[in-house]
Write an enzyme that holds these catalytic residues in place. Structure first.
Site, PDB file in Angstrom:
ATOM      1  N   ASP A   8       0.842  -1.183   0.000  1.00  0.00           N
ATOM      2  CA  ASP A   8       0.000   0.000   0.000  1.00  0.00           C
ATOM      3  C   ASP A   8       0.890   1.251   0.000  1.00  0.00           C
ATOM      4  OD1 ASP A   8      -2.828   0.975   0.444  1.00  0.00           O
ATOM      5  OD2 ASP A   8      -1.844   1.928   2.155  1.00  0.00           O
ATOM      6  N   GLU A  35       1.474   0.263  -4.886  1.00  0.00           N
ATOM      7  CA  GLU A  35       0.939   1.506  -5.426  1.00  0.00           C
ATOM      8  C   GLU A  35       2.093   2.504  -5.562  1.00  0.00           C
ATOM      9  OE1 GLU A  35      -3.471   2.160  -3.727  1.00  0.00           O
ATOM     10  OE2 GLU A  35      -1.930   2.237  -2.189  1.00  0.00           O
TER      11      GLU A  35
END
Ligand code: CA
Length: 644
Positions: free
Chosen positions: A333, A364
């Site tokens: 993340d 990400e």
């Protein structure tokens, strides 16, 4: 010491030289005895409290830890303390903080107290023989939340397992237990995805583990990074249960031929005053020049991955999940808040232990806000991907937005919903943004996707742009066509493929964009809908099965981009792309995308072309269906042909 001075000290090479401590941290228990290790270089005193229970009751014993070199505090005993709960009282900076152990591997309800655990006792039957299935020809990842997977009463999962880890162990569930329509794990086997990506399963803070089943949160609010979340366990009170049940889920997925990726959030903690903070105030957090908390995560706290003991904490954690829970991959993340040095280190350590490429690593490539890392630190974003190993991948928002429009504006459109298409826009999508002009070195670094848990579901976005915008549960024929066309675009891209669970059947959240704490009924997979929209799901299913047979698209090497021989606008809003499929059943592939509302009559390159996929059916490849000279293409549809 004021915060500004302390920050400079923590960032200094001198601090790292004096206090970096490369021993395993946490509580370790075997029949020979138990050892507690805690890294607390700023502490004046550390007291260990032992309890019989995970909550309530007074300490049965209190022990002062012994200070060693490099900030290590420890206690060792010959007693076998398996199942004993504990916490620490750490005195640092003139303040005494009671805390759980940030390095703990087990805990009681809501993680208030840590638990000593003999991990062998948490292994389900057959765990030592558990192996991941063979590496597939393509990685097709399906992202799901544990609760979403089986919360629907129509799932056929027994009530006490619904929304729990153990739902994954029910291998033959059907819709309303009708014995006909597979749901959950049996549905997944039929769908053909190769990886399940579990949304956060580490211990997070936003759900009360002692509360009711109506609570819901995605779980991007980590508390204990090395402990499974308790609300998905059938018993959150006894620390060993959640560990065993998550292992059972992994084991069941492996037995079903599916690998397991874990969503990891090593960029922030639920609250700034976390167990990490309580033990070494501020050390694990990025600070602004004045010493206050930086907020690159948008959550009020941001881990300082460039500080050596924070990097060790994260690396140890990743390796622990890989080793103890047999996780096959990690989705980072906000990887844009993690420094390139650490990600490289993680990749190399996994390759060294398990073989090159055995574990997937991607994330990400962005952050919520600016970070306050030590000057000179490089973060993992698209701009740095070329300097990262080939086995560190990144989500491609480019393909996501090109196909269906921006996630910022519900009305914005892409290829399938009104914006039109132009070959120069499609070409980089097909190459997965790899090659000389891309941000990736090779498609191994690309995660191609159309939707994920964030933002509107693909279906809802299509409703906003192509239909009334209000009736999310029902689709028009145009919406279904656009969805199939979007899927065909996705499966035309090189790179690892990623699906939001239920995208394949037109999952809707009634237009809710950020459902991170919406009711489980909004978030859950609707298994009746999955079967009502069988035609759409079958379209994805055919693409998944075909994809695994197409080296032109599965190629992950740095040379893969050369397989795209040409891409051109063959007519208004219609493109044709030719790919070299050497090594496969068909010599070359022809991809046709007609995003217009008109049919097309197009010339074919010389040769015999087998129809593999058209706008209605992605299983055409199962029959010999040869075309020469010309082909007719339906409005708003894609076609894949293979040279016989
Ligand atoms: Ca929790």
């Amino acid at each position: 010491m004021d915060l500004r001075t302390q920050k400079a000290w923590f960032d200094s090479t001198g601090f790292e030289k004096d206090y970096h401590c490369d021993v395993p941290m946490g509580a370790f228990c075997s029949p020979l005895g138990t050892r507690f290790n805690l890294w607390a270089p700023t502490a004046r005193a550390v007291r260990l409290n032992l309890y019989a229970e995970g909550s309530g009751g007074a300490a049965m014993e209190q022990i002062m830890l012994t200070k060693g070199a490099r900030g290590l505090w420890s206690y060792e005993t010959k007693r076998h303390l398996d199942g004993v709960y504990y916490d620490y009282e750490v005195t640092a900076g003139g303040q005494c903080r009671r805390t759980s152990d940030p390095w703990a591997k087990a805990c009681g309800v809501n993680g208030r107290r840590s638990m000593v655990v003999d991990l062998r006792r948490t292994d389900p039957e057959g765990w030592s023989e558990d192996r991941a299935p063979e590496l597939p020809p393509e990685n097709i990842i399906w992202e799901v939340h544990v609760k979403d997977f089986s919360f629907d009463p129509a799932s056929g999962v027994r009530p006490e397992y619904r929304g729990k880890y153990l739902a994954f162990t029910e291998g033959d569930t059907t819709l309303d237990s009708d014995g006909v329509h597979p749901t959950c794990l049996s549905y997944l086997k039929r769908l053909g995805v190769t990886h399940v990506q579990l949304m956060p399963v580490y211990d997070y803070g936003s759900v009360d583990e002692a509360g009711d089943e109506g609570q819901f949160n995605w779980g991007y609010d980590p508390v204990h990074f090395n402990i499974p979340e308790g609300s998905y366990a059938t018993d959150p009170y006894h620390g060993e249960v959640r560990i065993r049940e998550l292992k059972q889920a992994v084991q069941a997925l492996h037995r079903a031929g599916i690998r397991v990726v874990m969503d990891v959030v090593y960029n922030h903690t639920w609250q700034l005053e976390s167990p990490l903070f309580n033990v070494v105030p501020w050390y694990f957090y990025r600070q602004r020049p004045d010493g206050s908390a930086s907020n690159g995560s948008g959550c009020g706290s941001e881990l300082a991955t460039e500080r050596s003991m924070c990097a060790k904490f994260i690396l140890d954690s990743v390796l622990y999940w890989a080793e103890e829970f047999h996780m096959d991959g990690f989705r980072f993340d906000l990887m844009g808040l993690i420094d390139t040095g650490l990600m490289t280190c993680i990749r190399e350590a996994l390759d060294q232990r398990y073989g090159v490429g055995e574990k997937l690593v991607y994330g990400e490539p962005w952050a919520a806000e600016n970070n306050a890392a030590r000057p000179g630190t490089r973060m993992c974003n698209k701009g740095s991907l070329r300097d990262l190993p080939l086995g560190v991948g990144s989500f491609s928002d480019d393909i996501r937005d090109a196909v269906k429009g921006s996630t910022m504006d519900e009305r914005s459109s892409g290829f399938v919903n009104g914006r039109g298409i132009w070959a120069p826009h499609l070409a980089p999508c097909i190459r997965g943004w790899a090659g000389e002009d891309g941000w990736a070195k090779a498609p191994s670094q690309t995660i191609a996707y159309l939707s994920c848990h964030d933002d509107w579901t693909l279906w809802d976005k299509l409703i906003f742009t192509l239909a009334d915008g209000k009736k999310f549960r029902r689709g028009t024929p145009e919406v279904f066509r656009a969805n199939r066309l979007a899927a065909a675009f996705l499966f035309s891209c090189q790179g690892n493929l990623f699906l939001h669970a239920g995208e394949e059947y037109g999952r809707t959240k009634d237009g809710v964009k950020n459902s991170y704490r919406s009711a489980p009924e909004i978030n859950m997979l609707d298994w009746r809908r999955a079967w009502r929209n069988k035609k759409l799901a079958d379209y994805y299913r055919g693409l998944i099965a075909l994809r695994k047979q197409l080296p032109a698209l599965c190629d992950k090497t740095e040379q893969a981009h050369r397989r795209l021989l040409y891409v051109a606008d063959v007519e208004y809003e219609t493109t044709g792309a030719l790919l070299d499929n050497a090594g496969g059943k068909w010599k070359r592939l022809l991809l046709i995308h007609n995003v217009s509302h008109d049919p097309r009559h197009l010339p074919l390159p010389a040769g015999k072309w087998q129809l593999l996929v058209d706008g209605e059916n992605s299983f055409r490849w199962k029959k010999e269906n040869i075309h020469e000279d010309f082909i007719d293409v339906e409005p708003m549809s894609a076609m894949i042909l293979g040279e016989a």
